[in-house]
Write a protein that holds these residues in place. Structure first.
Motif, short mmCIF file in Angstrom:
data_model
loop_
_atom_site.label_atom_id
_atom_site.label_comp_id
_atom_site.label_asym_id
_atom_site.label_seq_id
_atom_site.Cartn_x
_atom_site.Cartn_y
_atom_site.Cartn_z
N ASP A 22 0.87 -1.18 0.00
CA ASP A 22 0.00 0.00 0.00
C ASP A 22 0.90 1.23 0.00
O ASP A 22 2.09 1.11 -0.28
CB ASP A 22 -1.03 -0.04 1.16
N ASP A 23 0.35 2.40 0.30
CA ASP A 23 1.19 3.60 0.15
C ASP A 23 2.32 3.66 1.16
O ASP A 23 3.35 4.27 0.91
CB ASP A 23 0.32 4.88 0.20
N LYS A 24 2.18 2.98 2.31
CA LYS A 24 3.20 3.08 3.36
C LYS A 24 4.03 1.81 3.55
O LYS A 24 5.11 1.85 4.15
CB LYS A 24 2.53 3.39 4.71
N VAL A 25 3.53 0.67 3.05
CA VAL A 25 4.07 -0.63 3.45
C VAL A 25 4.29 -1.52 2.24
O VAL A 25 3.54 -1.45 1.25
CB VAL A 25 3.05 -1.30 4.42
N PHE A 26 5.31 -2.37 2.32
CA PHE A 26 5.57 -3.39 1.30
C PHE A 26 5.81 -4.71 2.04
O PHE A 26 6.46 -4.73 3.09
CB PHE A 26 6.83 -2.99 0.51
N ALA A 27 5.27 -5.81 1.49
CA ALA A 27 5.42 -7.11 2.15
C ALA A 27 5.81 -8.17 1.11
O ALA A 27 5.24 -8.22 0.02
CB ALA A 27 4.13 -7.52 2.85
N HIS A 46 12.63 4.50 4.65
CA HIS A 46 13.76 3.85 5.31
C HIS A 46 13.93 4.33 6.74
O HIS A 46 14.02 5.53 7.01
CB HIS A 46 15.08 4.12 4.56
N PHE A 47 13.98 3.36 7.67
CA PHE A 47 14.43 3.59 9.05
C PHE A 47 15.41 2.47 9.36
O PHE A 47 15.18 1.32 8.98
CB PHE A 47 13.26 3.51 10.04
N ASP A 48 16.48 2.80 10.05
CA ASP A 48 17.50 1.78 10.32
C ASP A 48 16.99 0.65 11.21
O ASP A 48 17.37 -0.51 11.04
CB ASP A 48 18.73 2.41 11.00
N SER A 49 16.19 1.00 12.20
CA SER A 49 15.72 -0.03 13.14
C SER A 49 14.36 0.36 13.69
O SER A 49 13.92 1.51 13.53
CB SER A 49 16.70 -0.20 14.30
N CYS A 50 13.72 -0.59 14.34
CA CYS A 50 12.36 -0.30 14.84
C CYS A 50 12.40 0.82 15.86
O CYS A 50 11.44 1.60 15.97
CB CYS A 50 11.71 -1.55 15.39
N ASP A 51 13.50 0.96 16.58
CA ASP A 51 13.59 2.00 17.59
C ASP A 51 13.56 3.39 16.96
O ASP A 51 13.18 4.36 17.62
CB ASP A 51 14.87 1.81 18.40
N GLU A 52 13.97 3.50 15.71
CA GLU A 52 14.02 4.80 15.04
C GLU A 52 12.79 5.04 14.15
O GLU A 52 12.68 6.09 13.52
CB GLU A 52 15.29 4.90 14.20
N THR A 53 11.92 4.05 14.08
CA THR A 53 10.76 4.14 13.18
C THR A 53 9.67 4.99 13.82
O THR A 53 9.43 4.89 15.03
CB THR A 53 10.25 2.71 12.90
N ALA A 59 2.75 1.64 13.03
CA ALA A 59 1.33 1.26 13.07
C ALA A 59 0.88 0.72 11.72
O ALA A 59 0.14 -0.28 11.65
CB ALA A 59 0.49 2.47 13.49
N ALA A 60 1.33 1.35 10.64
CA ALA A 60 0.96 0.87 9.31
C ALA A 60 1.54 -0.52 9.06
O ALA A 60 0.87 -1.40 8.50
CB ALA A 60 1.47 1.86 8.25
N ALA A 61 2.77 -0.73 9.49
CA ALA A 61 3.38 -2.05 9.31
C ALA A 61 2.63 -3.12 10.10
O ALA A 61 2.34 -4.21 9.58
CB ALA A 61 4.85 -2.01 9.73
#
Ligand code: AMP
Ligand code: ZN
Length: 137
Positions: A22-27, A46-53, A59-61
């Motif tokens: 979708d517009d925010k997520v790819f699987a 792009h975010f390096d890790s979940c802590d930086e997301t 939430a979209a993921a």
């Protein structure tokens, strides 16, 4: 383009077994699955890790994880699934672009859960108090 494997997969520059977008997520399917249907759900940004997301991207993921999981169970006959995020190299993160593992589970598939260790009551109390203090606004 940012030199990141999963950015390249999300943009289509590197092929993958895509299952959802979708517009925010790819699987897409994990290339080395723990079970058939093992899917990686990533924010397109792009975010390096979940802590930086950002909370919004996470939430979209997570919303996509549940959609993808329902499809995986219907497609493969899996009866449940594990969701995992390796956050940081020490936690086993190898690809430094935030991704959520959705791992379908089958009866008697032999996968093991992580181990457990003893933590003393005093360390539990101190850790809870320290964390609660840090979490106060
Ligand atoms: P992690 O250890 O959480 O960083 O997991 C990275 C995951 O990416 C592993 O499960 C790999 O099997 C998977 N992976 C690496 N390269 C690819 C690729 N080109 N396509 C699909 N999955 C990949
Ligand atoms: Zn990336």
């Amino acid at each position: 383009m940012h030199d990141c494997l999963f950015c390249k997969i999300a943009s289509g520059a590197i092929p993958s077994h895509k299952v959802y977008e979708d517009d925010k997520v790819f699987a897409f399917l994990d290339i080395a699955p723990v079970n058939v249907g093992h899917t990686l759900v990533i924010p397109k940004q792009h975010f390096d890790s979940c802590d930086e997301t950002t909370d919004e991207a996470m939430a979209a993921a997570m919303a996509a994880v549940r959609k993808v999981a329902r499809a995986a169970m219907a497609a493969t006959g899996a009866e449940g699934y594990n969701v995992g995020i390796n956050c940081g190299a020490v936690a086993g993160q190898v690809v430094m672009h935030t991704h959520v593992h959705m791992m379908p589970r089958f009866p008697d598939d032999g996968l093991l859960h992580w181990g457990k260790r003893a933590v003393s009551e005093s360390e539990m109390q101190k850790t809870a108090a320290d964390m609660a203090e840090l979490l106060k606004n």
